[in-house]
Design a protein around this motif. Structure first.
Motif, PDB file in Angstrom:
ATOM      1  N   ILE A  38       0.819  -1.219   0.000  1.00 25.63           N
ATOM      2  CA  ILE A  38       0.000   0.000   0.000  1.00 25.63           C
ATOM      3  C   ILE A  38       0.848   1.263   0.000  1.00 25.63           C
ATOM      4  CG2 ILE A  38      -1.729   1.288   1.345  1.00 25.63           C
ATOM      5  CD1 ILE A  38      -2.880  -1.292   2.256  1.00 25.63           C
ATOM      6  N   PRO A  40       3.229   2.728  -1.822  1.00 26.20           N
ATOM      7  CA  PRO A  40       3.290   3.624  -2.987  1.00 26.20           C
ATOM      8  C   PRO A  40       1.981   4.359  -3.265  1.00 26.20           C
ATOM      9  CG  PRO A  40       4.254   1.474  -3.502  1.00 26.20           C
ATOM     10  CD  PRO A  40       3.542   1.330  -2.194  1.00 26.20           C
ATOM     11  N   PHE A  41       0.856   3.821  -2.786  1.00 28.08           N
ATOM     12  CA  PHE A  41      -0.441   4.437  -3.061  1.00 28.08           C
ATOM     13  C   PHE A  41      -1.063   5.049  -1.803  1.00 28.08           C
ATOM     14  CE2 PHE A  41      -0.004   0.241  -5.156  1.00 28.08           C
ATOM     15  CZ  PHE A  41       0.381   0.690  -6.413  1.00 28.08           C
ATOM     16  N   ALA A  44      -2.520   8.618  -2.305  1.00 28.38           N
ATOM     17  CA  ALA A  44      -3.723   8.605  -3.143  1.00 28.38           C
ATOM     18  C   ALA A  44      -4.910   8.013  -2.389  1.00 28.38           C
ATOM     19  CB  ALA A  44      -3.458   7.816  -4.427  1.00 28.38           C
ATOM     20  N   LEU A  45      -4.689   6.944  -1.639  1.00 26.07           N
ATOM     21  CA  LEU A  45      -5.779   6.327  -0.886  1.00 26.07           C
ATOM     22  C   LEU A  45      -6.288   7.254   0.209  1.00 26.07           C
ATOM     23  CD1 LEU A  45      -4.444   2.664  -0.539  1.00 26.07           C
ATOM     24  CD2 LEU A  45      -6.191   3.514  -2.097  1.00 26.07           C
ATOM     25  N   ARG A 169       4.382  10.221 -12.932  1.00 26.48           N
ATOM     26  CA  ARG A 169       4.096   9.596 -11.632  1.00 26.48           C
ATOM     27  C   ARG A 169       2.880  10.243 -10.979  1.00 26.48           C
ATOM     28  NH1 ARG A 169       9.806   9.655 -11.407  1.00 26.48           N
ATOM     29  NH2 ARG A 169       9.782  11.598 -10.207  1.00 26.48           N
ATOM     30  N   PHE A 172      -0.242   8.912 -12.581  1.00 25.73           N
ATOM     31  CA  PHE A 172      -0.553   7.574 -12.084  1.00 25.73           C
ATOM     32  C   PHE A 172      -1.214   7.639 -10.712  1.00 25.73           C
ATOM     33  CE2 PHE A 172       0.772   3.809  -9.642  1.00 25.73           C
ATOM     34  CZ  PHE A 172       0.160   2.820 -10.396  1.00 25.73           C
ATOM     35  N   GLN A 173      -0.697   8.500  -9.829  1.00 25.25           N
ATOM     36  CA  GLN A 173      -1.292   8.645  -8.503  1.00 25.25           C
ATOM     37  C   GLN A 173      -2.714   9.192  -8.592  1.00 25.25           C
ATOM     38  OE1 GLN A 173      -0.124   7.800  -5.487  1.00 25.25           O
ATOM     39  NE2 GLN A 173       1.794   6.989  -6.269  1.00 25.25           N
ATOM     40  N   MET A 176      -5.032   6.366  -9.626  1.00 23.85           N
ATOM     41  CA  MET A 176      -5.291   5.490  -8.491  1.00 23.85           C
ATOM     42  C   MET A 176      -6.240   6.152  -7.495  1.00 23.85           C
ATOM     43  SD  MET A 176      -3.739   2.728  -9.180  1.00 23.85           S
ATOM     44  CE  MET A 176      -4.049   1.952  -7.603  1.00 23.85           C
ATOM     45  N   MET A 177      -6.086   7.460  -7.299  1.00 28.04           N
ATOM     46  CA  MET A 177      -6.967   8.178  -6.384  1.00 28.04           C
ATOM     47  C   MET A 177      -8.411   8.160  -6.866  1.00 28.04           C
ATOM     48  SD  MET A 177      -8.678  11.315  -5.926  1.00 28.04           S
ATOM     49  CE  MET A 177      -7.846  12.475  -6.998  1.00 28.04           C
ATOM     50  N   ALA A 180      -9.842   4.616  -6.344  1.00 33.21           N
ATOM     51  CA  ALA A 180     -10.153   4.388  -4.929  1.00 33.21           C
ATOM     52  C   ALA A 180     -11.346   5.229  -4.490  1.00 33.21           C
ATOM     53  CB  ALA A 180      -8.929   4.718  -4.076  1.00 33.21           C
TER      54      ALA A 180
END
Length: 278
Positions: A38, A40-41, A44-45, A169, A172-173, A176-177, A180
């Protein structure tokens, strides 16, 4: 009990203790591995969780009006976040990256064709005298100074490449955000129930803590966005009156910077005024 009875009971006790310790060790290892996955993310989470908790009641009302279509309501909320938050930040990043790339290319081409004197001639009037005075204080000759400036231009080009890598990068974040955020809205109620079951708290305490967290998040987000929005609108009017180049871009930057308490929207206004002065 007799010694024979003690010998008969001891092995099952040791086996039970070994099983508990084994379960504890594997649980700790699982949590460590989960944290590494988790990590790296994590940012974003966290952002997705805060935003989802802030607008979850409104999303629930929207889903009720859509006859319980929570997936559709969550998708519309995600599209709204994309249009209101992500696209303006992307516009700022693309514009800044393009300006930096063009600036580096201009410096390198000017140095190759006209040298340092060409750069000085292109500076605004108030800065030309200062640049020539600084140039006269340097001990190196024009050829060495030009070579040094070209080397610095190569480093600046490498820095632009780093900026582009950081931009990918960040994209990408953001993706992912958004993913989620969507699933927090869809399955948020089930997630809260699961947390209530696994956390060592009394019944109802987890829900109360999450509600308090949501109230604080909403208060901070609403106050920050409202303040930054008012400042950006007033600054945009000022940019139009003062004929600042690309006022829409400066207005968006003012809004984003206004969300940062340590900086404030006044920093962008001062930068725009300095550009107009030069």
């Amino acid at each position: 009990p007799s010694n024979d009875d003690q010998h008969e009971v001891a092995p099952p006790l040791r086996t039970s203790q070994a099983a508990r310790w084994t379960l504890l060790v594997f649980t700790i290892l699982s949590l460590i591995l989960l944290g590494l996955i988790i990590k790296p993310f994590a940012g974003a989470l966290f952002v997705a969780a805060v935003m989802a908790g802030a607008i979850y009641p409104w999303c629930s009302r929207l889903a009720a009006r859509m006859r319980g279509r929570r997936n559709l309501a969550a998708a519309l909320a995600t599209i709204g976040i994309l249009l209101v938050v992500v696209l303006p930040l992307t516009l700022i990043s693309v514009t800044v990256t393009r300006e930096i790339r063009d600036g580096v290319a201009y410096v390198r081409n000017t140095l190759r064709s006209e040298g340092v004197d060409g750069l000085i001639r292109d500076l605004p009037g108030p800065l030309q005298a200062l640049a020539r005075r600084a140039l006269s204080e340097l001990p190196a000759d024009q050829g060495e100074l030009t070579d040094l400036a070209q080397q610095q231009g190569g480093r600046a080009a490498a820095a632009v490449g780093g900026v582009l890598g950081a931009t990918w990068r960040a994209i990408f974040q953001v993706v992912m955000m958004l993913i989620a955020f969507y699933f927090f809205l869809v399955d948020g109620r089930d997630l809260v129930r699961w947390l209530s079951d696994v956390l060592p708290l009394r019944r109802g305490q987890t829900e109360r803590l999450l509600m308090d967290f949501r109230r604080v998040s909403v208060a901070v987000i609403v106050s920050s966005v409202a303040t930054a929005g008012i400042q950006a609108v007033m600054a945009f009017v000022g940019y139009l009156i003062a004929r600042v180049p690309n006022p829409i871009f400066f207005g968006i930057v003012t809004f984003v910077v206004g969300l940062i308490p340590a900086v404030g929207a006044g920093a962008v206004v001062l930068i725009a005024a300095g550009l107009l002065f030069l």
